[in-house]
Design a protein around this motif. Structure first.
Motif, PDB file in Angstrom:
ATOM      1  N   LEU A   1       0.644  -1.075   0.057  1.00 11.69           N
ATOM      2  CA  LEU A   1      -0.117   0.060   0.038  1.00 11.69           C
ATOM      3  C   LEU A   1       0.823   1.144  -0.227  1.00 11.69           C
ATOM      4  O   LEU A   1       0.554   2.133  -0.914  1.00 11.69           O
ATOM      5  CB  LEU A   1      -0.937  -0.105   1.284  1.00 11.69           C
ATOM      6  CG  LEU A   1      -2.257  -0.875   1.169  1.00 11.69           C
ATOM      7  CD1 LEU A   1      -2.979  -0.733   2.559  1.00 11.69           C
ATOM      8  CD2 LEU A   1      -3.133  -0.260   0.285  1.00 11.69           C
TER       9      LEU A   1
ATOM     10  N   PRO B   1      -3.968  -4.846  -2.878  1.00  9.20           N
ATOM     11  CA  PRO B   1      -3.051  -3.604  -2.487  1.00  9.20           C
ATOM     12  C   PRO B   1      -3.002  -2.543  -3.480  1.00  9.20           C
ATOM     13  O   PRO B   1      -2.957  -1.433  -3.127  1.00  9.20           O
ATOM     14  CB  PRO B   1      -1.674  -4.344  -2.052  1.00  9.20           C
ATOM     15  CG  PRO B   1      -2.051  -5.790  -1.915  1.00  9.20           C
ATOM     16  CD  PRO B   1      -3.001  -6.103  -2.780  1.00  9.20           C
TER      17      PRO B   1
ATOM     18  N   GLY C   1      -3.767   0.979  -2.525  1.00  4.58           N
ATOM     19  CA  GLY C   1      -2.796   2.213  -2.777  1.00  4.58           C
ATOM     20  C   GLY C   1      -3.237   3.519  -3.633  1.00  4.58           C
ATOM     21  O   GLY C   1      -3.061   4.260  -3.314  1.00  4.58           O
TER      22      GLY C   1
ATOM     23  N   LEU D   1      -9.942   1.245   3.185  1.00  2.25           N
ATOM     24  CA  LEU D   1      -9.724   0.098   2.803  1.00  2.25           C
ATOM     25  C   LEU D   1     -10.863  -1.040   3.043  1.00  2.25           C
ATOM     26  O   LEU D   1     -10.801  -1.909   1.966  1.00  2.25           O
ATOM     27  CB  LEU D   1      -8.383  -0.399   3.770  1.00  2.25           C
ATOM     28  CG  LEU D   1      -7.216   0.537   3.417  1.00  2.25           C
ATOM     29  CD1 LEU D   1      -5.918  -0.014   4.419  1.00  2.25           C
ATOM     30  CD2 LEU D   1      -6.652   0.756   2.109  1.00  2.25           C
TER      31      LEU D   1
END
Length: 436
Positions: free
Chosen positions: A224, A290, A294, A365
């Protein structure tokens, strides 16, 4: 002359009258009250912080040790390799858990009833068989030998060894009286140990608290931060340089600046909804990856980096620009050769603080699915993964008592990373800061 002295004397006497003295006393008393309130606020904040940290550490330190029992396990060839071919598929399918249970039965030959034997083998973790499988797969020559191994106990027995249960309270406990007695006998035989729990950092998540680790969350958080930094750092600095040094001052740029400032105050869950709608539903990127997380965090971090970069560029004295332009440097040379290096400490500080904020975010997230139950460490940025904040969220929602200390330990690890990142920001500022 006499009149002026009289006026001066009269003016001086105004400060010595009883009314003036009362006003001074009230003013000084108000100042003392303000100082006392300020001191109380500081002390109260420190007390709450100390209480929070003490609570987390007192619950979380136990997760850094893990209870093991020492057993002499006979690696029976009839169970592990009945065909005698050392086929890796046979070695992988063998019932290693039964071998560990037989070693435990051998220490208590008087236990014969099926219910008691079930309670006895319940003292071992399912990870005991996994440890045996790992040893045999690494060295098949061990088949047929007897090894003394340190094997994991169950989560309830681990809690018993750590003194979590109050045995005198009379409440119903996850361990039976028989299991407590067997545990005391194992202690008397010096078979119980509690070494450092390296598995907390090397194992992924699990339904069993004694097997749950942070490896998947640590790798997910690393991915991330890489994606967030690669996307937000150059874009944020480039946008800030253009807006501060090259963009014309008109209504359009004023509107852009207002929106950037507003985006810095938008709740983080809104960015999660944006990532869910755009990156996953429109572009079809994998959920729980991820890479997507990210990208969402990069969008959230961009306003912080832009604002910090613009503030750092403004802090550079105008004389630097004027001197560079005066000796014939172009605007690009002035910015990149003179202004930007002087502003870099503030830029790096803002970027690291923005990344630290992104590291601790949970809501965006959760929206992109990075709270998946992942029992293995991913091998790429598109593999399903979790992160430290979402791992804390999931463990805090688990009913087993062993996850309480795992939750606090994960918070301690997360706070450690945040402290390191903020300390790095302070170091970079002091290392590269220049004074005029």
């Amino acid at each position: 002359m006499t009149d002026s002295l009289q006026i001066t004397g009269a003016g001086t006497s105004l400060h010595t009258t009883p009314a003036a003295q009362r006003r001074l006393r009230r003013r000084y008393a108000a100042e003392r009250r303000f100082k006392a309130l300020g001191l109380f606020a500081v002390l109260f904040g420190l007390a709450m912080l100390a209480f929070l940290l003490t609570t987390i550490v007192s619950q979380g330190y136990r997760a850094f040790i893990q209870t093991h029992v020492s057993l002499e396990v006979y690696l029976d060839p009839e169970v592990i390799d009945p065909r005698g071919t050392a086929d890796p598929r046979d070695l992988a399918r063998a019932d290693y858990q039964s071998l560990a249970e037989n070693a435990l039965y051998g220490l208590f030959p008087a236990v014969e009833a099926s219910a008691e034997r079930r309670a006895l083998r319940g003292m071992l973790s399912q990870g005991a068989g996994l440890e045996l499988r790992r040893r045999i797969q690494n060295d098949p020559e061990l088949v047929g030998t007897t090894l003394e191994l340190q094997l994991l106990v169950s989560g309830s027995v681990d809690q018993l060894n750590k003194g979590v249960f109050d045995l005198e309270s009379g409440r119903r406990l996850p361990v039976s009286d028989e299991q407590i007695g067997w545990f005391r006998e194992l202690e008397a035989q010096d078979r119980i140990s509690a070494p450092f729990n390296w598995g907390l950092f090397t194992r992924a998540d699990s339904r069993e608290p004694e097997l749950a680790g942070l490896a998947g969350a640590l790798q997910g958080s690393l991915y991330l931060m890489i994606v967030t930094f690669v996307l937000s750092f150059p874009l944020g600095i480039g946008a800030a340089i253009y807006l501060e040094e090259f963009a014309p001052k008109n209504r359009l740029t004023d509107l852009i600046e207002v929106n950037i400032n507003n985006l810095a105050a938008v709740p983080s869950i809104v960015f999660g909804l944006l990532g869910l709608a755009v990156f996953i539903q429109v572009f079809g990127l994998p959920r729980s990856a991820p890479l997507v997380g990210g990208m969402v965090l990069a969008l959230m971090t961009l306003p912080t980096i832009i604002i910090a970069t613009r503030a750092s560029l403004k802090a550079v004295p105008p004389s630097i620009r004027e001197a560079a332009l005066g000796i014939g440097a172009s605007r690009i040379q002035t910015i990149f050769h003179h202004v930007l290096p002087l502003a870099m400490p503030g830029i790096l500080t803002g970027a690291i603080i923005g990344l630290a904020q992104a590291l601790g975010e949970t809501a965006p997230l959760l929206m992109v699915g990075m709270n998946a139950f992942v029992t293995s460490v991913g091998d790429s940025m598109t593999s399903p993964a979790t992160a430290l904040p979402t791992q804390v969220y999931m463990w805090a929602d688990s009913p087993q008592r062993g996850f309480v200390e795992r939750t606090s330990a994960a918070i301690m690890v997360l706070l450690g990373f945040l402290i390191v990142m903020n300390a790095l920001a302070v170091f970079l500022r002091r290392r590269f800061e220049r004074r005029w």
